[in-house]
Design an enzyme around this catalytic site. Structure first.
Site, mmCIF file in Angstrom:
data_model
loop_
_atom_site.group_PDB
_atom_site.id
_atom_site.type_symbol
_atom_site.label_atom_id
_atom_site.label_comp_id
_atom_site.label_asym_id
_atom_site.label_seq_id
_atom_site.Cartn_x
_atom_site.Cartn_y
_atom_site.Cartn_z
ATOM 1 N N LYS A 53 0.875 -1.172 0.000
ATOM 2 C CA LYS A 53 0.000 0.000 0.000
ATOM 3 C C LYS A 53 0.911 1.220 0.000
ATOM 4 C CE LYS A 53 -4.362 1.080 2.207
ATOM 5 N NZ LYS A 53 -5.203 1.318 1.063
ATOM 6 N N GLU B 18 -9.953 -5.493 -9.083
ATOM 7 C CA GLU B 18 -10.608 -4.813 -7.957
ATOM 8 C C GLU B 18 -11.047 -3.416 -8.372
ATOM 9 O OE1 GLU B 18 -7.738 -4.156 -4.786
ATOM 10 O OE2 GLU B 18 -6.121 -3.973 -6.256
HETATM 11 N N1 PXG Z 1 -8.041 -2.280 -3.007
HETATM 12 C C1 PXG Z 1 -7.361 -1.120 -3.050
HETATM 13 C C2 PXG Z 1 -6.618 -0.776 -4.265
HETATM 14 C C3 PXG Z 1 -7.388 -0.265 -1.938
HETATM 15 O O1 PXG Z 1 -6.716 0.887 -1.967
HETATM 16 C C4 PXG Z 1 -8.844 -1.848 -0.818
HETATM 17 C C5 PXG Z 1 -8.759 -2.655 -1.928
HETATM 18 C C6 PXG Z 1 -9.601 -2.332 0.369
HETATM 19 O O2 PXG Z 1 -8.727 -2.696 1.417
HETATM 20 P P1 PXG Z 1 -9.162 -2.611 2.941
HETATM 21 O O3 PXG Z 1 -8.032 -3.210 3.658
HETATM 22 O O4 PXG Z 1 -9.352 -1.145 3.265
HETATM 23 O O5 PXG Z 1 -10.395 -3.391 3.074
HETATM 24 C C7 PXG Z 1 -8.140 -0.624 -0.802
HETATM 25 C C8 PXG Z 1 -8.184 0.250 0.392
HETATM 26 C C9 PXG Z 1 -9.004 6.323 0.535
HETATM 27 C C10 PXG Z 1 -8.937 4.966 1.114
HETATM 28 O O6 PXG Z 1 -8.546 7.273 1.198
HETATM 29 C C11 PXG Z 1 -8.638 3.886 0.322
HETATM 30 C C12 PXG Z 1 -8.538 2.628 0.890
HETATM 31 C C13 PXG Z 1 -8.758 2.431 2.219
HETATM 32 C C14 PXG Z 1 -9.044 3.541 3.010
HETATM 33 C C15 PXG Z 1 -9.131 4.821 2.451
HETATM 34 O O7 PXG Z 1 -9.508 6.484 -0.584
HETATM 35 N N2 PXG Z 1 -8.225 1.605 0.049
#
Ligand code: PXG
Length: 288
Positions: free
Chosen positions: A151, A184
């Protein structure tokens, strides 16, 4: 009270929370982050997020100057200083201040930033009625170029996809992978329901293994529903009985339209709503 932001052990008023323009986090997107939720004073899946942050850092050869427990304490202290019980926590670790030039090993120590704020990606109405998505032209990063499980502070892959989906008039973009299979959303994982089975792309599809995705799989299993990790094609999405997205910020949100085609009846499905209810019960209960 003005919000306070944590930078390297100190709390600064929001307007004074600044870092150097020579930080490689800014110059090169060299760093990692986590988005975490705090519900009713409980940081949801705290250890999982902290572990993923340390894994992301290790994958890019970056040391985090605090232990996991010290970092957790710093997050709690920042929440307390801001008097927050319900919050979105953005935990950022940047490579640190360096010279121009890519070499990360000339940089100072990595810098830790904790922002506690709020996030609402989608309106209340969309949680009830479902959102429209589109399959975007930009593919998800090739896992051998930049592993989607890191990430990182370089989210341009997803931002390009977001631009494409907004320009196409949709709310969220679905990204395919290098092989043409579904990966995704731009910031969320995808699930479909077909013939009473819940299906989601496998980790080998080149996705971020979402913490919400894992929670949804657990909740479904607890409720006696089967979840299969399977390669999905765009036709699988068009022909799904239900579709929904999961993420820390998005939580669980139904998808009712894809590329201008209704998914099934064009209304949020039963399984989606059942899981959404269970997710809300879990996040509002004290031991979450
Ligand atoms: N795929 C991607 C590419 C992400 O960035 C998820 C899946 C979901 O992962 P989690 O662990 O959160 O279930 C993410 C998560 C934002 C923001 O500020 C983006 C995410 C999480 C929190 C905030 O846009 N992405």
């Amino acid at each position: 009270m003005e919000p306070k932001v944590y930078i390297n052990g100190k709390l600064y008023p929001k307007n004074e929370a600044k870092i150097s323009v020579f930080d490689h986090g800014l110059l090169y997107g060299d760093g990692v982050f986590e988005g975490i939720r705090c519900y009713n004073g409980n940081v949801f899946r705290f250890s999982e997020h902290i572990d993923r942050l340390y894994d992301s850092a290790r994958a890019i050869s970056m040391e985090i100057q605090l232990t996991r427990d010290e970092l957790k304490d710093a997050v709690i202290n920042t929440l307390n200083a801001n008097n927050l019980k319900d919050s979105y926590i953005r935990l950022i670790v940047t490579r640190g201040v360096g010279k121009l030039g890519l070499n990360p090993f000339n940089c100072s120590e990595s810098q830790i930033i904790i922002i506690t704020d709020f996030i609402q990606l989608y309106s209340e109405e969309l949680y009830e009625k479902g959102l429209s998505a589109t399959i975007v032209p930009t593919i998800r990063n090739h896992p051998d170029a930049l592993n989607p499980n890191v990430k990182s502070l370089n989210y341009l892959n997803n931002i390009l996809a977001k631009i494409e989906c907004i320009n196409a008039g949709a709310t969220e973009g679905i990204m395919l992978n290098k092989d043409g299979y579904v990966a995704e959303g731009t910031g969320d994982n995808i699930f479909i329901v077909k013939d009473n089975e819940i299906l989601t792309p496998p980790t080998t599809a080149g996705i971020l293994i979402g913490i919400t995705r894992n929670v949804v799989i657990e909740l479904a299993n607890e409720a006696g529903m089967t979840v299969k990790e399977e390669q999905l094609t765009r036709d699988d999405l068009y022909n799904a009985d239900e579709c929904f997205l999961t993420g820390t910020a998005a939580e669980i949100i139904p998808v009712v339209n894809l590329d201008g085609r209704k998914i099934a009846s064009g209304e949020p499905g039963k399984v989606t709503l059942r899981l959404l209810k269970k997710y809300q019960e879990l996040t509002t209960q004290s031991s979450a």
